[in-house]
Design an enzyme around this catalytic site. Structure first.
Site, short mmCIF file in Angstrom:
data_model
loop_
_atom_site.label_atom_id
_atom_site.label_comp_id
_atom_site.label_asym_id
_atom_site.label_seq_id
_atom_site.Cartn_x
_atom_site.Cartn_y
_atom_site.Cartn_z
N GLU A 60 -73.42 -22.01 -72.61
CA GLU A 60 -73.58 -23.35 -73.63
C GLU A 60 -74.83 -23.93 -73.07
OE1 GLU A 60 -69.67 -25.00 -73.28
OE2 GLU A 60 -68.86 -23.27 -73.94
N GLU B 154 -65.27 -21.07 -74.99
CA GLU B 154 -65.12 -20.37 -73.56
C GLU B 154 -64.50 -18.86 -73.32
OE1 GLU B 154 -65.04 -23.54 -73.99
OE2 GLU B 154 -66.70 -24.28 -72.69
N PHE C 110 -68.64 -27.05 -66.98
CA PHE C 110 -67.91 -27.51 -66.17
C PHE C 110 -66.71 -26.72 -65.47
CE2 PHE C 110 -70.03 -30.96 -68.14
CZ PHE C 110 -70.09 -32.09 -66.92
N ASP D 110 -63.79 -27.41 -65.08
CA ASP D 110 -62.61 -27.78 -65.50
C ASP D 110 -62.45 -26.91 -66.76
OD1 ASP D 110 -62.23 -30.75 -64.30
OD2 ASP D 110 -64.34 -29.79 -64.43
N PHE D 111 -63.44 -26.23 -67.41
CA PHE D 111 -63.16 -25.62 -68.62
C PHE D 111 -62.99 -23.97 -68.40
CE2 PHE D 111 -67.27 -28.38 -70.32
CZ PHE D 111 -66.47 -29.34 -70.27
N HIS E 95 -63.41 -33.59 -65.82
CA HIS E 95 -64.89 -33.21 -65.54
C HIS E 95 -65.06 -33.09 -63.98
CE1 HIS E 95 -65.10 -33.50 -69.86
NE2 HIS E 95 -66.31 -32.60 -69.73
#
Lengths: 322, 321
Positions: free
Chosen positions: B29, B60, B83, B85-86, B129
């Site tokens: 992205e 994702e 990130f 976290d994703f 994040h």
């Protein structure tokens, strides 16, 4: 055959081969079921009986440069691609001679040499894998990626994300939705908003809904979709209306199905339909009977060989490739 | 050699690997035209074209699927999950497919993919994040996890990750992007820790941002006559047990400093291994990690949350008293 009727089988010899494949798939699933009941196949299995026209119809159009991602109901997908039936059965039996040496079992059969990227035990996973394959094939062999998945997968994020991803990148991807009317135990209408076909269409991906019990109908629709894909126009989508004759998995007797529904679908059994059509169009009944006997003999031999095959001795796996 | 920033080291590694091997592609992205939200991929799209470097939808699941599917069909994809976290969204393909393929194919087909991801706290990005996702993946056989602390390692280890035939998670700590240092064109070796400072009283094992905190703490502790050996793990999976064990044989004490929740962290794995294999050498072994709460936003709260140099110094002093 009356004079006014038109032939629907575009290649009689090819449909003879498909007939054999369909018989083999049905017989294979019956064999797996019987071996399961004897305790020779372990864990769980998801049988393809009733859906044979889809895998055989699509596979009849695929080339050596294409790659396919199947579902955990994948024995039919594998056999239609040419995975060795004995090795597939041996895998179910957990034997060393299995296609994955007994490491995979029913749900995770993988055979890249036969164009089968894998069988995906996570609903919708096949779509993502085929999307990636399409990304690679576009740059390498020029082939297409093919994903089989069920109506249940239509409500997974994978469908939405990969449809969009493949469409914006114009990836050579064929999506084959086998709508067998039930996502596990639940009728698909109860958990699915709108029409399945409307979802790809909303992204500009051409989609067709076809009779999934008639292999020539599946083949014709798949041919149109594949022509779109091979021409570099991005993905195409086929929804095949079909039915599984057995429960979702071995523990499911299918009690949720309305009375008479199974009989209705069985009346349009894909194998019987094709046999009738073949005879109508001039395929000798004796030749069909010979095929039936050969497949029956083959399966009996497979059963004996499979049960005599050795179990793997000790796991020799390495964690990483050096 | 002129020093370069950590983020430039990442960019240069990608550049060199894209140039070296046609099979390498890179997507994610905002990584193409925009050059990455942390400016780590500037100019790659312009140099290699949209066929090899491209922007993707914010998807994702599809990104990870495209990486897996293309990796088992002849390409060597590198993707960016913006990130760490994703990564939860990319986890299915990574955990259920990519890391199992080598096994399922009976060691016939490997999965040469790299997932780059920005991780770590201290950037005031809040609870979702700022996480350190390493421990989410520690229990996944077949996966490698790389966690560099310097521009030199960022470059050398990212090049090694791209050339590795296995799925690799490559973590870039967001507070290190501006860090400068020399970086040559060497290809590093995954799975090898580095002893960055010799010491005799305690072995301090850490990674990423923690390495710099540890070196600062060791400097200060020297004034207290406490000699700290600092080991940068560099790869969290597989762990280089041998280097840590050799150090502990000398120091007889082990502290692991981990940015990440104490419970279930990779620090526990280091301690377990050293205890199993070197109990006889140990006088003491413990962990310093973050509390078992989400990461707070407010600067004083976030700063206090992380095990910085102050905490490391006071913790080691207290323990060695």
């Amino acid at each position: 055959m009356s004079e006014t009727s038109t032939r629907v089988l575009d290649d009689l010899e090819l449909y003879g081969v498909i007939y054999r494949q369909m018989l083999l798939i049905r017989g294979f699933e019956d064999l797996v079921q019987s071996l399961f009941l004897k305790g020779e196949v372990y864990g769980t299995t998801h049988l393809y009986s009733g859906q044979e026209a889809v895998a055989t119809g699509v596979a009849s159009l695929l080339e050596g440069r294409d790659r396919v991602a199947a579902t955990y109901r994948g024995h039919g997908h594998a056999l239609a691609l040419g995975v060795d039936p004995q090795a597939l059965l041996d895998e179910m039996l957990g034997r060393a001679t299995g296609v994955n040496g007994g490491r995979a079992g029913s749900m995770n059969v993988t055979s890249p040499a036969d164009r089968l990227i894998g069988s995906f035990g996570i609903v919708g996973g096949s779509i993502a894998a085929a999307t990636g394959a399409a990304l690679a094939l576009k740059r390498t062999t020029g082939g297409i990626g093919v994903a089989y998945f069920g109506d249940g997968a239509m409500n997974q994020g994978y469908v939405f994300e990969c449809l969009n991803f493949a469409q914006v990148l114009k990836l050579p991807l064929l999506l084959v939705c086998e709508n067998n009317r039930y996502g596990e135990y639940t009728p698909f209408e109860a958990v699915t908003a709108g029409e399945i076909r409307g979802r790809p269409e909303s992204m500009g991906v051409p989609a067709e809904t076809v009779d999934g019990m008639s292999v020539w109908t599946v083949r014709a629709a798949a041919a149109r979709a594949i022509a779109h894909v091979r021409a570099g126009n991005g993905p195409a989508f086929v929804e095949a209306l079909t039915y599984r004759y057995v429960g979702h998995s071995r523990s499911d007797p299918g009690a949720y199905r309305p009375e008479g529904e199974l009989a209705e679908w069985r009346a349009r059994d894909p194998i019987v339909l094709l046999r009738t059509q073949l005879e109508d169009e001039g395929f000798a009944g004796s030749a069909l009977a010979a095929v039936e006997q050969e497949v029956s003999d083959q399966l009996e031999q497979m059963r004996e060989r499979g049960l005599a095959a050795p179990f793997p001795s000790g796991l020799t796996a390495t964690e990483f490739k050096d | 050699m002129a020093p370069i920033a950590f983020r430039t080291a990442v960019r240069d590694a990608l550049d060199e690997e894209l140039a070296a091997d046609e099979r390498v592609i890179f997507f994610g992205e905002d990584v193409g035209l925009a050059g990455g939200v942390f400016a780590t991929t500037t100019g790659l799209y312009e140099k290699y074209g949209a066929e090899r470097v491209f922007d993707t939808p914010i998807s994702e699941l599809a990104l990870a699927g495209a990486a897996f599917g293309s990796a088992v069909n002849g390409l060597r994809p590198v993707i960016e999950i913006m990130f760490g976290d994703f990564l939860t969204l990319a986890m299915d393909m990574l955990v259920n497919q990519a890391s199992k393929y080598w096994f399922l194919t009976q060691e016939q087909i490997s999965v040469p993919l790299v997932i780059r991801s920005v991780v770590g706290a201290g950037g005031r990005f809040g609870a979702i994040h700022s996480q350190m996702p390493a421990s989410w993946f520690m229990g996944v056989p077949g996966l490698k996890i790389v966690a560099p602390s310097t521009p030199a390692d960022a470059k050398a280890l990212l090049k090694a990750a791209v050339r590795d035939d296995n799925p690799v998670l490559f973590f870039e700590h967001k507070r290190l992007y501006g860090l400068e240092g020399e970086a040559n064109g060497e290809v590093g070796r995954l799975g090898e820790a580095a002893v960055l400072r010799d010491g005799s009283d305690v072995t301090l094992v850490t990674a990423m941002k923690g390495v710099h905190d540890a070196l600062e703490a060791a400097e200060r502790l020297e004034q207290d006559q406490i000699s700290v050996e600092v080991i940068d793990l560099r790869t969290l999976r597989p762990i280089d047990t041998e280097t840590v064990l050799a150090s502990v044989r000398k120091t007889s004490r082990l502290v692991v400093v981990e940015e990440g929740p104490l419970t279930g962290g990779w620090g526990g794995e280091v301690l377990a291994r050293i205890t199993e294999q070197g109990l006889g050498y140990l006088d003491d072994a413990w962990r310093l990690a973050t509390p078992n709460t989400p990461i707070p936003y407010s600067p004083p709260l976030e700063d206090a949350f992380l095990p910085g140099p102050e905490q490391i110094v006071s913790d080691i002093r207290r323990r060695l008293r």
